[in-house]
Design an enzyme around this catalytic site. Structure first.
Site, PDB file in Angstrom:
ATOM      1  CB  SER A  41      -7.517   3.575   2.975  1.00  0.00           C
ATOM      2  OG  SER A  41      -6.763   3.066   4.013  1.00  0.00           O
ATOM      3  CE  LYS A  51      -3.862   2.311   2.917  1.00  0.00           C
ATOM      4  NZ  LYS A  51      -4.828   1.777   4.311  1.00  0.00           N
ATOM      5  CB  SER A  60      -8.265   1.173   6.348  1.00  0.00           C
ATOM      6  OG  SER A  60      -8.823   2.332   5.826  1.00  0.00           O
TER       7      SER A  60
END
Lengths: 462, 59
Positions: A152, A77, A176
């Site tokens: 996210s 990420k 997330s």
């Protein structure tokens, strides 16, 4: 080549029926061909990945793998700092940020032999999304590209579901990891707060932020978690205790384990879709069949957790971004800059009252964990919604199922437990006591093996 | 639903934060401040004056 699980790939490397170089090459090729459709990656590191794969292959051929993830294609990420590779938080604010060092977790996975294929899309700084006014588009759900991935950790969910990486890093401040896990049909664990280092990870809300893995199977999550867990003296939230073994007992089942279903969360406080209720019932049935005892757990209302959670998240996020907001407000995407502006309206007293409420809510859940070993509820209200329906204030408008366990710091795992009539995955959430991540994974493994949904992959053009 | 901050208070908060908004942006964000006010009311449950927050620490 169909994408193997991490466990299958490691077995293939060991018995020389699978080549790390071919696997990395195949994953990279598919990832690059699919990216214009699913936008899971914002940056590829092809050259470095292929070089690392060649070295991995040599080690496997010599029978000397460097670690438990040697040759496994993963990605990070883009809030995880990567030495020499830009780390932007998917934001214009950090377009020119190239860290000198790896985040602690990036380093640990690298030392275990994992091979990063690049950097993955995220909601801007892990809160602002899905947004269409950032330097890169939002990731799309591989099960239906008109749908939201959840966030996210949107790129990680999409890339794992598409089978172009075998696992990846996520982070979880209010859900997330677990929400994109649920909506993309992949496994993901938010480990106990303090189990995994956050050093070198762009912060959102320090008292809630947790790093963790996402992968196609629960076993793969356990393999990845084992390689990233452990005390880090440079992280003030890091727990100074022995690293738990989350692998050895993974297949020991749940005979005698006490499961508490938080029925009011998903039936009263935030009623889920009929298909989601079916998935929850299927997971409960699998656990009961495996010998677990099933009871009903009553906690404070979901709204109570979300009120405290959002005040804390918003305030801590505002504090982290305050200097940039003053200087570069227009460099943020609309969703994040306006959410952060709303966060500025939280008073100091509001924040402390939220932290006092948090202590009360933690006490209530801790008390309930004397009756139950594992709690079970939904991870999302239903299937992934069309991406254009995800509005700026959606997360404030209704409670989510994941925030309670960011407040309490407990481990939470999402595992796929069914599909909607539109063939979209439906994830359930399993929660354990702090530092009992291994038991949570065991329960998830039981559900996953019993429901046997892992053979169903998204239909993609390549 | 709780009420949003008044425009006067909202403008003061944005000025303190150093955030410059157009009128339209200000009105949209101010309306969303009602969510914060709702959360702030929800966390104010009766409790003893000495109730500790979750952020206390041992040095």
């Amino acid at each position: 080549m169909s994408t193997p699980s991490i466990a299958e790939a490691l077995k293939g490397f060991a018995d020389k029926t699978l080549s790390p170089r071919e696997l990395v090459h195949d994953c990279l090729d598919r990832a690059q061909r699919l990216n214009p459709v699913i936008h899971a990656f914002i940056r590829f590191t092809r050259e470095a990945a292929m070089a690392a794969a060649a070295e991995s292959e040599a080690r496997w051929m010599a029978g000397t793998p460097m670690g438990p993830l040697d040759g496994i294609p993963i990605a990070h990420k883009d809030i995880y700092e990567t030495a020499g590779v830009p780390t932007t938080g998917h934001s214009r604010v950090l377009l020119d940020n190239t860290p000198a060092e790896d985040a602690a977790v990036v380093r640990l996975w690298k030392q275990a032999g994992a091979i990063s294929l690049g950097k993955l899309a995220t909601h801007e700084f892990a809160w602002g999304g899905p947004s269409f006014d950032l330097p890169w588009p939002p990731a799309r759900n591989p099960w239906d590209i008109s749908r939201f991935t959840g966030g996210s950790s949107s790129g990680t969910g999409a890339a794992v579901a598409a089978g172009v990486i075998l696992g990846g890093t996520g982070s979880d401040t209010g859900g997330s990891i677990r929400m994109p896990g649920a909506l993309c049909g992949v496994a993901g664990i938010k480990p106990t707060y303090g189990l995994c280092s956050r050093v070198g990870v762009l912060p959102l809300a320090s008292s809630l932020d947790t790093t963790g893995p996402m992968a196609w199977t629960v076993e793969d999550c356990a393999l990845l978690l084992q390689a990233m867990a452990g005390h880090d003296p440079h992280d003030p939230s890091s727990a100074d205790r022995p690293t738990p073994d989350v692998l050895t007992g993974l297949r020991d089942g749940v005979n005698g384990v006490r499961i508490g279903v938080i029925r009011h969360f998903h039936e009263v406080d935030m009623p889920v879709s009929p298909a989601m209720q079916g998935a929850i019932d299927a997971a409960i049935g699998a656990l009961r069949e495996a010998g677990a005892t099933i009871g009903e757990a009553t906690l404070p209302p979901l709204d109570a957790f979300n009120a405290a959670g959002w005040l804390i998240l918003a305030t801590e996020a505002f504090a982290a971004h305050e200097p940039w907001l003053r200087a570069r407000f227009r460099d943020y995407g609309e969703f994040l800059r306006e959410r952060l502006a709303v966060a500025a309206t939280v008073s100091g007293a509001d924040y402390i009252q939220a932290q006092r409420r948090r202590r009360e809510l933690c006490a209530a859940v801790t008390g309930k964990m004397e009756q139950f070993d594992i709690l079970l509820t939904a991870a999302a209200p239903g299937e992934a919604r069309p991406i254009e329906q995800m509005t700026k204030w959606a997360s404030f408008e209704g409670p989510n199922f994941t925030m309670p366990f960011n407040l309490t710091g407990q481990p939470g795992l999402v595992v796929n437990a069914g599909f909607s009539p539109a063939n979209l995955p439906l994830g359930v959430q399993l929660i354990g006591r702090p530092f009992e991540d291994a038991l949570v994974l065991r329960a998830g493994q039981t559900v996953e093996q019993a429901l046997a949904l892992g053979g169903r992959r998204p239909k993609l053009p390549v | 639903m709780a009420e949003p901050l008044s425009r006067v208070v909202f403008d003061a908060v944005m000025a303190r934060a150093g955030i410059v908004l157009s009128d339209a942006e200000a009105e949209g964000i101010r309306a969303a401040s009602a969510h914060v006010q709702r959360f702030a009311a929800a966390v104010r449950v009766p409790r003893p004056v000495g109730a500790e927050p979750a952020t206390v620490f041992a040095p």
